[in-house]
Design a protein around this motif. Structure first.
Motif, mmCIF file in Angstrom:
data_model
loop_
_atom_site.group_PDB
_atom_site.id
_atom_site.type_symbol
_atom_site.label_atom_id
_atom_site.label_comp_id
_atom_site.label_asym_id
_atom_site.label_seq_id
_atom_site.Cartn_x
_atom_site.Cartn_y
_atom_site.Cartn_z
ATOM 1 N N TRP A 16 0.862 -1.267 0.195
ATOM 2 C CA TRP A 16 -0.087 0.099 -0.120
ATOM 3 C C TRP A 16 0.844 1.205 0.006
ATOM 4 C CZ3 TRP A 16 -4.957 1.187 -0.749
ATOM 5 C CH2 TRP A 16 -5.472 2.415 -0.302
ATOM 6 N N ASP A 17 0.809 2.092 -1.035
ATOM 7 C CA ASP A 17 1.707 3.192 -1.105
ATOM 8 C C ASP A 17 0.482 4.409 -1.489
ATOM 9 O OD1 ASP A 17 3.348 5.328 -1.433
ATOM 10 O OD2 ASP A 17 4.498 4.377 -3.059
ATOM 11 N N PRO A 18 -0.054 5.411 -0.880
ATOM 12 C CA PRO A 18 -0.809 6.122 -1.504
ATOM 13 C C PRO A 18 0.032 7.315 -2.251
ATOM 14 C CG PRO A 18 -0.568 6.238 1.125
ATOM 15 C CD PRO A 18 0.147 5.334 0.551
ATOM 16 N N THR A 23 -1.133 2.975 -8.300
ATOM 17 C CA THR A 23 -1.870 1.843 -7.623
ATOM 18 C C THR A 23 -2.642 2.416 -6.298
ATOM 19 O OG1 THR A 23 0.457 1.801 -6.127
ATOM 20 C CG2 THR A 23 0.277 0.820 -8.044
ATOM 21 N N TRP A 24 -2.506 3.665 -6.245
ATOM 22 C CA TRP A 24 -3.338 4.087 -4.936
ATOM 23 C C TRP A 24 -4.901 3.770 -5.231
ATOM 24 C CZ3 TRP A 24 -6.010 9.316 -4.113
ATOM 25 C CH2 TRP A 24 -6.557 9.214 -2.985
ATOM 26 N N ASP A 25 -5.560 3.124 -4.243
ATOM 27 C CA ASP A 25 -6.868 2.599 -4.378
ATOM 28 C C ASP A 25 -7.868 3.838 -3.743
ATOM 29 O OD1 ASP A 25 -9.484 1.783 -4.550
ATOM 30 O OD2 ASP A 25 -9.076 -0.067 -3.913
ATOM 31 N N SER A 26 -8.280 4.853 -4.227
ATOM 32 C CA SER A 26 -8.890 6.075 -3.848
ATOM 33 C C SER A 26 -10.219 5.702 -3.253
ATOM 34 C CB SER A 26 -8.801 7.346 -4.695
ATOM 35 O OG SER A 26 -9.718 6.971 -5.912
ATOM 36 N N GLY A 27 -10.831 4.554 -3.792
ATOM 37 C CA GLY A 27 -12.173 4.333 -3.453
ATOM 38 C C GLY A 27 -12.177 3.783 -2.075
ATOM 39 N N LEU A 28 -11.168 2.881 -1.893
ATOM 40 C CA LEU A 28 -11.065 2.266 -0.429
ATOM 41 C C LEU A 28 -10.581 3.349 0.634
ATOM 42 C CD1 LEU A 28 -10.646 -0.148 1.396
ATOM 43 C CD2 LEU A 28 -8.238 -0.415 0.711
ATOM 44 N N ALA A 29 -9.754 4.331 0.335
ATOM 45 C CA ALA A 29 -9.426 5.467 1.112
ATOM 46 C C ALA A 29 -10.577 6.177 1.610
ATOM 47 C CB ALA A 29 -8.202 6.268 0.428
ATOM 48 N N PHE A 153 -4.203 8.091 2.889
ATOM 49 C CA PHE A 153 -4.173 9.127 1.779
ATOM 50 C C PHE A 153 -2.805 9.891 1.405
ATOM 51 C CE2 PHE A 153 -8.513 9.082 3.380
ATOM 52 C CZ PHE A 153 -9.323 9.656 2.250
ATOM 53 N N PRO A 154 -2.599 10.216 0.499
ATOM 54 C CA PRO A 154 -1.165 10.814 0.101
ATOM 55 C C PRO A 154 -1.252 12.308 0.937
ATOM 56 C CG PRO A 154 -2.825 11.253 -1.694
ATOM 57 C CD PRO A 154 -3.445 10.247 -0.885
ATOM 58 N N ARG A 155 0.146 12.742 1.127
ATOM 59 C CA ARG A 155 0.337 14.062 1.748
ATOM 60 C C ARG A 155 -0.381 15.307 1.361
ATOM 61 N NH1 ARG A 155 6.543 14.422 3.117
ATOM 62 N NH2 ARG A 155 5.794 16.104 4.588
ATOM 63 N N ARG A 156 -0.454 15.203 0.039
ATOM 64 C CA ARG A 156 -1.076 16.506 -0.525
ATOM 65 C C ARG A 156 -2.439 16.444 -0.254
ATOM 66 N NH1 ARG A 156 -3.869 14.745 -5.158
ATOM 67 N NH2 ARG A 156 -3.505 12.428 -5.704
ATOM 68 N N MET A 157 -3.234 15.343 0.110
ATOM 69 C CA MET A 157 -4.544 15.437 0.198
ATOM 70 C C MET A 157 -4.858 15.198 1.957
ATOM 71 S SD MET A 157 -6.100 13.103 -2.723
ATOM 72 C CE MET A 157 -7.686 13.320 -1.966
#
Length: 464
Positions: A16-18, A23-29, A153-157
């Motif tokens: 898992w690497d947002p 590869t980030w699964d935004s739906g799961l996040a 979530f990625p840091r930008r979000m």
């Protein structure tokens, strides 16, 4: 070609690497955020349920002193701070799924207890204090839920994501304080237990069903626990308890702790004590305003209508939580430090504005009405700027610290700031409102200077 993130067949995700958009699964996040936020809102409802009940205990037949009521209202804050020290280390150990599900189900204990014990004025003081302490679990889970969600979530979000979760969760404070007066009036909801008589000075006796204020939330807590158990996954962040404590070697952990005390400590402390403070300064709890007892009480100051705290107390948490939601996207665009600076300056000004209204002028109804208006608007301004600061600090921390440490710092700062209701209640009770508020001014000045020197000024060591 984008590839989906590799997953295990069970609870724990793999690879898992947002930060990797492919590869980030935004739906799961986002699913994790919405379910966890639903549960967090219920947690805040459980945490602040005593604040909606305690100001009415004497009207229901109890005979506690002002000091006893202040201590009781302060207890959930003390407990929340202690519980947050536990929950802050749980995300890497338990994982999101188990932690959110089991924590949400645990909320039912204190909520059920208040629903039972509010029906008859027979509970000993120590038992209500235990229930108030257990309500602090609702505040404690925050230090587990927030770092856990940040892993997705990625840091930008993260400013937006954490701001939405915390802000919407904070709405639980307003929800319980706003809906309680309506829930207790609905006889059709009183499936369990009978009615009570609410005796408010200067007003006719009223039949109420106070257990509704508690029992209505228990089915939702069970649903929240089941949703978390069946729909959430966990991110494998490897860190034992000893490894998580390395955040204390970083000076920014301590600076951000002081700043978050200024913002969330203020929000939570005022939210827990707002109604009781209003009653004791301007309402039925003030013997300079009202004399006598029960329905026979008479207003001493002609032309002055005693304000009912339940009509106002939800406004402050509503404004604070709303500010956290609205300003979170702005912190992603402009950075958190600038808005933390705005928060600090605004808190200084609004607290200073409120202080004169903490010693009401009882010489006339007009003077008392003017003081109450200043008190109300000043308090709402404090909630506004604390909410802005709550959003900005949670943007700063993921930018200042690396991923694993950021989660720990979020949990730690939230734990210490959760003592706000306890220290606010004790401080007002022992020092008096005026002295305690001046201490708040000095604290805000100190924190604003830290924000400017460390994070906001041009060439700051840690711009965020």
């Amino acid at each position: 070609m984008s590839t989906a993130p590799a997953r295990s067949g069970g609870e724990w995700l793999q690879s898992w690497d947002p930060e990797n958009e492919e590869t980030w699964d935004s739906g799961l996040a986002w699913r994790t955020l919405w379910i966890t936020t639903f549960c967090l809102t219920l947690a805040f409802i459980a945490w602040f349920l005593p604040s909606a009940i305690i100001p009415k205990l004497n009207a229901l037949g109890y005979t506690w002193t002002k000091s006893q009521l202040y201590w009781m209202a302060a207890m959930p804050g003390l407990a929340a701070g202690l519980f947050r020290l536990v929950w802050m280390v749980l995300p890497p150990i338990m994982g999101t799924r188990k932690m959110v599900a089991l924590s949400t189900l645990l909320l039912t204990a204190s909520t059920l207890g208040w629903g039972v014990r509010v029906q008859q004025p027979t509970a000993p003081y120590w038992e209500l204090m235990v229930l108030a302490f257990l309500a602090g679990i609702g505040g404690g889970v925050f230090s587990g839920f927030m770092p856990s969600t940040s892993f997705f979530f990625p840091r930008r979000m993260q400013g937006t994501a954490l701001g939405l979760q915390a802000g919407l969760g904070n709405f639980g404070v307003s929800v319980v304080q706003l809906l309680t007066p309506y829930l207790i009036a609905m006889s059709g909801l009183a499936i369990f237990g009978g009615s009570q008589i609410l005796k408010t000075p200067g007003k006719p006796d009223k039949e109420v069903f106070f257990q509704n204020a508690s029992f209505i939330w228990i089915p939702l807590m069970i649903i929240g626990g089941l949703l978390a158990w069946t729909m959430l996954k966990s991110v494998p962040i490897k860190a034992n308890i000893r490894q998580q404590f390395d955040i204390f070697g970083n000076q920014d952990t301590w600076w951000m702790t002081l700043i978050y005390i200024m913002t969330f400590g203020t929000f939570s402390g005022l939210a827990a004590q707002f109604g009781l403070l209003m009653s004791n300064l301007y309402g039925a709890g003030n013997d300079k305003v009202v004399s006598g007892a029960g329905a026979a009480a008479k207003v001493l100051i002609e032309g002055y209508a005693v304000p009912d705290p339940v009509k106002y107390v939800f406004l402050g948490p509503l404004i604070g939580a709303g500010a956290r939601v609205v300003f979170s996207p702005l912190t992603d665009r402009m950075g958190g430090a600038k808005w933390s600076l705005v928060s600090g300056i605004g808190l200084i000004a609004s607290i200073v504005y409120t202080i004169p209204a903490l010693t009401p002028d009882y010489s006339s109804a007009a003077a008392l009405k003017g003081d109450f208006s200043q008190f109300l608007w000043g308090m709402l301004a404090i909630f506004l700027f604390s909410g802005i600061g709550n959003a900005s600090t949670f943007k700063q921390m993921p930018m200042i610290f690396e991923k694993r440490q950021a989660g720990g710092v979020i949990g730690w700062t939230a734990a210490i700031a959760a003592f706000g209701p306890f220290f606010f209640g004790v401080g007002v009770n022992l020092l008096g409102p005026t002295v305690f508020y001046w201490i708040g001014v000095l604290w805000a000045i100190m924190c604003t200077a830290i924000v400017w020197m460390r994070y906001a000024r041009p060439g700051a060591p840690k711009p965020s």
